[in-house]
Design a protein around this motif. Structure first.
Motif, PDB file in Angstrom:
ATOM      1  N   ASP A  83       2.151 -21.383   6.025  1.00 26.41           N
ATOM      2  CA  ASP A  83       1.255 -20.398   6.612  1.00 26.41           C
ATOM      3  C   ASP A  83       1.836 -19.017   6.344  1.00 26.41           C
ATOM      4  O   ASP A  83       3.039 -18.856   6.124  1.00 26.41           O
ATOM      5  CB  ASP A  83       1.109 -20.642   8.116  1.00 26.41           C
ATOM      6  CG  ASP A  83       2.430 -20.585   8.852  1.00 26.41           C
ATOM      7  OD1 ASP A  83       2.686 -19.581   9.538  1.00 26.41           O
ATOM      8  OD2 ASP A  83       3.218 -21.545   8.730  1.00 26.41           O
ATOM      9  N   SER A  84       0.984 -18.001   6.351  1.00 28.78           N
ATOM     10  CA  SER A  84       1.416 -16.652   5.998  1.00 28.78           C
ATOM     11  C   SER A  84       2.447 -16.092   6.969  1.00 28.78           C
ATOM     12  O   SER A  84       3.155 -15.133   6.653  1.00 28.78           O
ATOM     13  CB  SER A  84       0.208 -15.713   5.933  1.00 28.78           C
ATOM     14  OG  SER A  84      -0.492 -15.710   7.160  1.00 28.78           O
TER      15      SER A  84
ATOM     16  N   THR B  88      -5.214 -25.997   7.177  1.00 26.95           N
ATOM     17  CA  THR B  88      -5.733 -25.564   8.479  1.00 26.95           C
ATOM     18  C   THR B  88      -6.391 -26.723   9.213  1.00 26.95           C
ATOM     19  O   THR B  88      -6.235 -26.886  10.432  1.00 26.95           O
ATOM     20  CB  THR B  88      -6.739 -24.419   8.304  1.00 26.95           C
ATOM     21  OG1 THR B  88      -6.116 -23.330   7.608  1.00 26.95           O
ATOM     22  CG2 THR B  88      -7.247 -23.921   9.656  1.00 26.95           C
TER      23      THR B  88
ATOM     24  N   LYS C 207      -5.110 -28.144  12.755  1.00 24.59           N
ATOM     25  CA  LYS C 207      -6.003 -28.187  13.917  1.00 24.59           C
ATOM     26  C   LYS C 207      -6.067 -29.592  14.495  1.00 24.59           C
ATOM     27  O   LYS C 207      -5.964 -29.789  15.724  1.00 24.59           O
ATOM     28  CB  LYS C 207      -7.397 -27.711  13.525  1.00 24.59           C
ATOM     29  CG  LYS C 207      -8.425 -27.808  14.647  1.00 24.59           C
ATOM     30  CD  LYS C 207      -9.780 -27.293  14.182  1.00 24.59           C
ATOM     31  CE  LYS C 207     -10.809 -27.341  15.315  1.00 24.59           C
ATOM     32  NZ  LYS C 207     -12.116 -26.772  14.895  1.00 24.59           N
TER      33      LYS C 207
ATOM     34  N   THR D 159      -3.362 -17.994   5.020  1.00 21.28           N
ATOM     35  CA  THR D 159      -3.607 -17.355   6.307  1.00 21.28           C
ATOM     36  C   THR D 159      -4.403 -18.298   7.202  1.00 21.28           C
ATOM     37  O   THR D 159      -5.470 -18.775   6.814  1.00 21.28           O
ATOM     38  CB  THR D 159      -4.378 -16.035   6.138  1.00 21.28           C
ATOM     39  OG1 THR D 159      -3.605 -15.147   5.320  1.00 21.28           O
ATOM     40  CG2 THR D 159      -4.646 -15.377   7.480  1.00 21.28           C
ATOM     41  N   VAL D 160      -3.861 -18.600   8.367  1.00 23.49           N
ATOM     42  CA  VAL D 160      -4.511 -19.500   9.317  1.00 23.49           C
ATOM     43  C   VAL D 160      -4.879 -18.678  10.551  1.00 23.49           C
ATOM     44  O   VAL D 160      -3.996 -18.186  11.261  1.00 23.49           O
ATOM     45  CB  VAL D 160      -3.595 -20.668   9.704  1.00 23.49           C
ATOM     46  CG1 VAL D 160      -4.286 -21.583  10.709  1.00 23.49           C
ATOM     47  CG2 VAL D 160      -3.182 -21.458   8.465  1.00 23.49           C
ATOM     48  N   SER D 161      -6.153 -18.537  10.800  1.00 18.67           N
ATOM     49  CA  SER D 161      -6.599 -17.746  11.945  1.00 18.67           C
ATOM     50  C   SER D 161      -6.633 -18.596  13.206  1.00 18.67           C
ATOM     51  O   SER D 161      -6.850 -19.811  13.151  1.00 18.67           O
ATOM     52  CB  SER D 161      -7.993 -17.159  11.684  1.00 18.67           C
ATOM     53  OG  SER D 161      -8.967 -18.188  11.645  1.00 18.67           O
ATOM     54  N   GLY D 162      -6.425 -17.924  14.337  1.00 19.27           N
ATOM     55  CA  GLY D 162      -6.499 -18.635  15.612  1.00 19.27           C
ATOM     56  C   GLY D 162      -7.869 -19.215  15.856  1.00 19.27           C
ATOM     57  O   GLY D 162      -8.023 -20.277  16.458  1.00 19.27           O
ATOM     58  N   GLN D 163      -8.907 -18.529  15.372  1.00 18.30           N
ATOM     59  CA  GLN D 163     -10.278 -19.005  15.551  1.00 18.30           C
ATOM     60  C   GLN D 163     -10.497 -20.327  14.825  1.00 18.30           C
ATOM     61  O   GLN D 163     -11.168 -21.222  15.331  1.00 18.30           O
ATOM     62  CB  GLN D 163     -11.263 -17.953  15.035  1.00 18.30           C
ATOM     63  CG  GLN D 163     -12.720 -18.336  15.225  1.00 18.30           C
ATOM     64  CD  GLN D 163     -13.667 -17.240  14.729  1.00 18.30           C
ATOM     65  OE1 GLN D 163     -13.227 -16.212  14.218  1.00 18.30           O
ATOM     66  NE2 GLN D 163     -14.957 -17.476  14.882  1.00 18.30           N
ATOM     67  N   ALA D 164      -9.898 -20.455  13.629  1.00 25.61           N
ATOM     68  CA  ALA D 164     -10.063 -21.692  12.855  1.00 25.61           C
ATOM     69  C   ALA D 164      -9.393 -22.878  13.539  1.00 25.61           C
ATOM     70  O   ALA D 164      -9.795 -24.026  13.340  1.00 25.61           O
ATOM     71  CB  ALA D 164      -9.497 -21.504  11.453  1.00 25.61           C
TER      72      ALA D 164
END
Length: 521
Positions: free
Chosen positions: A278-279, A155, A159, A46-51
Motif C-alpha cells: 500500500d502507498s 484492496t 477488505k 493507494t487504498v482508500s478508507g472508503q474502499a
C-alpha cells in the motif's frame, strides 16, 4: 615582523575540505539514488478508507498487523524464468499464501497466522479497476479467498480479511515468486527435511530423504508442491511451509541480518521488484520494522493456521471453525490471551471455554424488539448496575422478536458478545458487518423478563490475563486458562501452543502428517 601566510598548507586544507564534501555528498547521493531505485521498483497501490468499508476498531494501538500474501502471478517473468522456476505461463493472479503477521508491542513477539487458500468467505463489494472486474456484494454468496486478488486486487483481499476476522490491518505486502526466490538466496538458503525421497514433476521439487539445504528455486518448489508429498491438501502444504519458515527465521536471527542495515537494504532491494505494498508503506518502514526485531528470539516467533473445518457445501473447500477461529481473531486484534484448545479426549461435559472481557469494556445499545413497555429501559438499568456501558435505548425496527438477539460488527467483538450473553437467557448472536464497529446491539425478545442471576465463581476472582480480556467457562466447568499476559511480553504468546502451531525454535521436522507418504510410489 609579520609572519607570512602559509598559503601552501591552507590550499591543501581547502582541497581536503572540498574533497571530503564531495565524497560525503557523493555517498549521500548514492544512498538517495539507491533508496529511490528501491522505492520506485515497488508496486504501490493507494487504498482508500472508503474502499475498505466499515473497518474494525484498533484495539491494541501499539501492535501492528500486516497482511502478507504470495501471488502466483507470472507477470514480469521472462520465458526463461518461467522455465527455470517451472511456473508455466498461467496468467491468473491468485494468492496461494495469505497470512496476517501480528507484531506485538515492543517488537518482542511475532505471530504469523495463515489463512488457507481454499477458505470460503462472504462476497463483499469490491471496486473494479485496471485489470479488476470487481464484485457486487452478495449477502448470501460465498467466494474462495484466493480468487479475490484477481477479482478486486489487494484492496478487495484487504477488505475481506478485515471483515471476516475483525482484525484491523495496518499495511499489506504482496510478493511474487521471483522475489521469494531472490530473498531465500540472499539469506543463504534454508534447511528442510522429508522422510523419503521426493520427486514432484509438477513443481520440480527433487529432494533426498532427511535434512537438506536448499536454495531459492528449490524453496519455491517446496512452497508450491502438493502432488508428491502428504495427501496433496493445501492445509498440509501450509504446515510444511510453516516448518520451512521457522528455519528461515532461525537463519535470519542467527546471521545478524537484522542489525546490518546495508545487508538488510540489499535483501529488500532484491524483493522490491516483485513486491506490492500500500502507498503508506515505505522502504524505510520496511527496513525499520525489520531492524526493530534485532532482539527477537526464535521462541517468540510462532506460526498458526486459522482453525478450520470442511465447508458444509463442498468438503474440498474450507470454512472457519467456530468459536475457535473467532477466539484466535479476537486474541490477535486485542493482543490478549486466547483460551487453550481442549484436548479431543476431554469430557464433553467439561464445558466450552469462551473469551470474555470486563463489562465496562462492553458498549451496548439496547432495543425493544417485543413492544413490551419500558423493556429496553428495564434491561439498561440492570446492565448499567453490573458495569456495562449502555450507549442508548430505543425500539427495534420490528416488535416480532421472540428470543433476544445480539448483533455485532466483526469477529473482534466476540469477547464483548460472550460477556453480554452471560447476563441474557435465550439469546443468539448475529454477525452484521453493516453495524458501526465498537458497539454491540442487543434486541430484546418477548421472552425476556429479567437479567440472569449474577454467579460468583473463583475463576472470576482471579486476575484476568490482560486489562481487557479474560478466559472463562460454562457454569461449573473447570478451566485451565492460557498463560497470563504478565508472564510474557504479549498475551498472544500462547497461540501456537493452544492451536497446534509451531514456534521458530521448532526443529526441522518431518514426522507430522504433512510429510507422510507420497500419493504415488
Amino acid at each position: 615582523m609579520r609572519e607570512r601566510p602559509r598559503t601552501g598548507k591552507r590550499r591543501v586544507l581547502r582541497w581536503v575540505a572540498v574533497a571530503v564534501v564531495v565524497i560525503v555528498g557523493a555517498g549521500t547521493l548514492t544512498a538517495y539514488l539507491k533508496y529511490r531505485a528501491v522505492y520506485d521498483s515497488i508496486t504501490r497501490i493507494t487504498v482508500s478508507g472508503q474502499a475498505l468499508g466499515h473497518r474494525p476498531p484498533v484495539y491494541s494501538t501499539n501492535s501492528m498487523n500486516i497482511l502478507v500474501y504470495g501471488s502466483d502471478s507470472r507477470k514480469g517473468l521472462t520465458a526463461h524464468e518461467q522455465y527455470i522456476l517451472r511456473t508455466g505461463d498461467d496468467q491468473t493472479d491468485n494468492t496461494d499464501t495469505i497470512m496476517i503477521v501480528h507484531i506485538s508491542p515492543g517488537r518482542q513477539r511475532l505471530t504469523v497466522m495463515s489463512i488457507p487458500r481454499d477458505t470460503m468467505v462472504p462476497v463483499y463489494e469490491c471496486d473494479s479497476g485496471p485489470g479488476y472486474t470487481g464484485q457486487q456484494a452478495d449477502p448470501g454468496g460465498q467466494v474462495m479467498i484466493n480468487s479475490l486478488l484477481q477479482i478486486g486486487g489487494p484492496t478487495c483481499l484487504w477488505k475481506t480479511v478485515e471483515q471476516v476476522t475483525g482484525i484491523h490491518i495496518n499495511h499489506f505486502i504482496g510478493i511474487g515468486m521471483l522475489g521469494f526466490v531472490k530473498v531465500v538466496n540472499d539469506l543463504g538458503g534454508v534447511n528442510v527435511c522429508v522422510p523419503y525421497k521426493v520427486n514432484d514433476p509438477v513443481s520440480g521439487l527433487d529432494l533426498n530423504a532427511g535434512e537438506e539445504h536448499i536454495n531459492g528455486i528449490q524453496a519455491l518448489a517446496f512452497w508450491r508442491t502438493r502432488e508428491d508429498i502428504g495427501t496433496g491438501s493445501d492445509l498440509e502444504r501450509i504446515q510444511r511451509d510453516q516448518f520451512m519458515s521457522a528455519q528461515v527465521v532461525k537463519g535470519v536471527l542467527s546471521s545478524g541480518l537484522l542489525s546490518n542495515p546495508l545487508r538488510l537494504l540489499s535483501v529488500v532491494t532484491d524483493a522490491a521488484a516483485s513486491m506490492t505494498t500500500d502507498s503508506g508503506m515505505t522502504v524505510s518502514d520496511l527496513v525499520e520494522i525489520a531492524e526493530s526485531f534485532h532482539d527477537l528470539s526464535s521462541e517468540n516467533v510462532q506460526f498458526i493456521t486459522v482453525p478450520n473445518q470442511p465447508w458444509t457445501q463442498n468438503p474440498d473447500r474450507i470454512q472457519f471453525e467456530q468459536p475457535q477461529a473467532d477466539q484466535v481473531f479476537s486474541a490477535i486484534a486485542h493482543d490478549t490471551t486466547v483460551p487453550k484448545a481442549s484436548p479431543a479426549s476431554a469430557s464433553p461435559s467439561a464445558g466450552a471455554q469462551v473469551l470474555t472481557t470486563s463489562p465496562s469494556k462492553v458498549k451496548v445499545e439496547i432495543l425493544n424488539g417485543a413492544g413490551v413497555p419500558d423493556l429496553a429501559t428495564q434491561a439498561a438499568t440492570g446492565l448499567i448496575s453490573r458495569g456495562f456501558d449502555v450507549t442508548g435505548t430505543g425500539d427495534a425496527a420490528s416488535f416480532a422478536y421472540t428470543n433476544s438477539v445480539i448483533k455485532y460488527s466483526s469477529a473482534a467483538e466476540v469477547a464483548e458478545v460472550n460477556t453480554l450473553k452471560e447476563d441474557i437467557s435465550h439469546v443468539t448472536d448475529l454477525l452484521d458487518a453493516s453495524l458501526k464497529p465498537g458497539t454491540v446491539e442487543l434486541i430484546l425478545g418477548s421472552d425476556f423478563t429479567s437479567l440472569n442471576p449474577q454467579v460468583s465463581s473463583s475463576a472470576s476472582a482471579q486476575p484476568s490475563p490482560s486489562p481487557s480480556t479474560s478466559v472463562s467457562a460454562a457454569p461449573s466447568a473447570s478451566v485451565s486458562a492460557a498463560p497470563s499476559a504478565s508472564s510474557s511480553a504479549s498475551g498472544v504468546s500462547s497461540l501456537a501452543q493452544s492451536n497446534g502451531g509451531i514456534t521458530a525454535a521448532a526443529p526441522c521436522a518431518s514426522d507430522s502428517s504433512a510429510f507422510a507418504g507420497p500419493l504415488s510410489p
